[in-house]
Write a protein that holds these residues in place. Structure first.
Motif, mmCIF file in Angstrom:
data_model
loop_
_atom_site.group_PDB
_atom_site.id
_atom_site.type_symbol
_atom_site.label_atom_id
_atom_site.label_comp_id
_atom_site.label_asym_id
_atom_site.label_seq_id
_atom_site.Cartn_x
_atom_site.Cartn_y
_atom_site.Cartn_z
ATOM 1 N N HIS A 120 1.130 -0.952 -0.517
ATOM 2 C CA HIS A 120 0.083 -0.464 -0.281
ATOM 3 C C HIS A 120 1.480 1.377 0.254
ATOM 4 O O HIS A 120 1.791 0.564 -0.072
ATOM 5 N N PHE A 137 -4.637 -6.979 2.793
ATOM 6 C CA PHE A 137 -5.184 -7.331 1.855
ATOM 7 C C PHE A 137 -3.526 -6.108 1.698
ATOM 8 O O PHE A 137 -3.270 -5.537 1.584
ATOM 9 N N GLY A 163 -2.675 -4.061 -2.314
ATOM 10 C CA GLY A 163 -3.131 -3.312 -4.248
ATOM 11 C C GLY A 163 -2.893 -2.019 -3.730
ATOM 12 O O GLY A 163 -2.830 -1.230 -3.141
ATOM 13 N N ARG A 201 -5.763 -6.012 -6.746
ATOM 14 C CA ARG A 201 -5.551 -6.450 -5.310
ATOM 15 C C ARG A 201 -5.664 -7.871 -4.777
ATOM 16 O O ARG A 201 -5.793 -8.691 -5.737
ATOM 17 N N ASN A 202 -4.591 -8.222 -4.237
ATOM 18 C CA ASN A 202 -4.183 -9.461 -3.478
ATOM 19 C C ASN A 202 -3.578 -10.478 -4.274
ATOM 20 O O ASN A 202 -2.879 -11.353 -3.860
#
Length: 358
Positions: A149, A212, A214, A220-221
């Motif tokens: 992130h 998570f 992304g 994402r993931n």
């Protein structure tokens, strides 16, 4: 027009993220993505719009500090003067940590940019400057990343570190991002959950978190997230990364604890995402579960990433730690913590809060 917006979105996404097209031989990689263990329930498709509506329409209470956040300005000379046979930690801002352990410098989730965003003109903006500028960094030997992130993996910071040729310890899948920014593959060490690596004077382990990953619209993931255990000689540290509260904290404490110090997430929580960030009471419980002798709360007081007042995480974790008899350390950004003999730190945020909130 819809197709035009879609095309623009795809083009922007392509510039934001590099995803390795491969599979991973671990049971928490399913259907081409990593999954939490146990897996979390999926959000309602309406949750995003509820959050966006609230963000746009609801007045915020103390979203940003009205007064300057106190920062102890550090220099390279300050850090080099610290004894090489000691163990020291410094909060630089948000979740960024600088460690000096046996004369070697480690960076954790280095984030020196002004915004936690892919863009320089929009996105969460810092409340304060980092305690140390990129130009004043000592020679960094190792970098630990918890996930990709933007408030934890910052391109500007990574590119500034390239001249030092540090070794990077990263979750599975994050290596592709670093390589796309020019980091040589030989400097990248990728870890899955519970993977360990022996160091010349200790051990490093990548442990689970409940979160998570992304950076764009389609990744994402696709890369992993987690926490770190760092053991140098007889000193043991735990860095939680971002995580919701889950029972695996107990397993981490059982396998690797007790820890001299736990740097544990405390901030950016909300009822909309209870599974991926911890409330202050859960932060304290995670410190107990991991058997951390001292709790140092991170992930607060630098960016506005939720709906709570900026000071609430520290206010509440202070109360909860006192109730649970957990030793809490709340240094100012840039203040050096002697890990082996930590001192006491005042509740600095009290002086920054407006009088009506005290």
């Amino acid at each position: 027009m819809v197709f035009g917006i879609t095309a623009i979105g795809v083009a922007i996404n392509h510039t934001l993220v590099t995803v390795a097209n491969r599979s991973y031989d671990v049971d928490y990689f399913q259907n081409d993505v990593f999954v939490n263990q146990p897996n979390l329930d999926k959000d309602s498709p309406f949750t995003f719009f509820k959050i966006l509506y609230r963000r746009v329409t609801q007045p915020r209470e103390a979203a940003r500090p009205a007064n300057p956040i106190p920062v102890v300005a550090l220099t390279k000379a300050n850090l080099l003067d610290l004894p090489d046979d000691g163990m020291f930690a410094v909060k630089l801002g948000h979740s960024s940590l600088l460690l000096k352990m046996n004369g070697e410098f480690w960076l954790v989730d280095p984030m020196f940019s002004n915004r936690a965003s892919p863009f320089s003109f929009i996105g969460p903006k810092r409340f304060h400057a980092p305690a140390l500028s990129l130009s004043q960094l000592p020679e960094i030997s190792y970098v630990l990343l918890t996930h990709n992130h933007y408030d934890h993996l910052d391109r500007q910071s990574i590119q500034a570190l390239k001249a030092a040729d540090p070794q990077y310890f990263v979750p599975l899948g994050v290596g592709a991002e670093l390589q796309s920014w020019g980091v040589p593959a030989k400097q990248i060490n990728q870890f899955g959950w519970w993977d360990e690596q022996t160091l010349s004077n200790g051990k490093l382990a990548f442990t689970p978190a409940q979160h998570f990953s992304g950076r764009g619209l389609t990744d994402r993931n696709k890369s992993l997230w987690g926490s770190w255990v760092l053991q140098i000689n007889d000193t043991r540290l735990f860095v939680s990364g971002d995580s919701g509260y889950f029972d695996t904290f107990k397993e981490i404490g059982k396998r690797y604890g007790p820890f001299d110090m736990g740097f544990i997430e405390n901030g950016a929580y909300a009822a909309y995402w209870p599974g991926v960030h911890m409330t202050p009471s859960e932060t304290v419980q995670a410190a107990l579960d991991t058997k951390s002798r001292y709790l140092v709360p991170i992930h607060n007081s630098t960016f506005d990433l939720a709906f709570h007042p900026w000071f609430e995480p520290l206010e509440k974790v202070s109360d909860k730690a006192q109730q649970a008899r957990v030793a809490l350390l709340t240094p100012r950004f840039g203040e050096v913590i002697n890990i082996q003999q930590p001192g006491t730190f005042p509740k600095w945020w009290k002086q920054v809060m407006l009088p009506r909130y005290r």
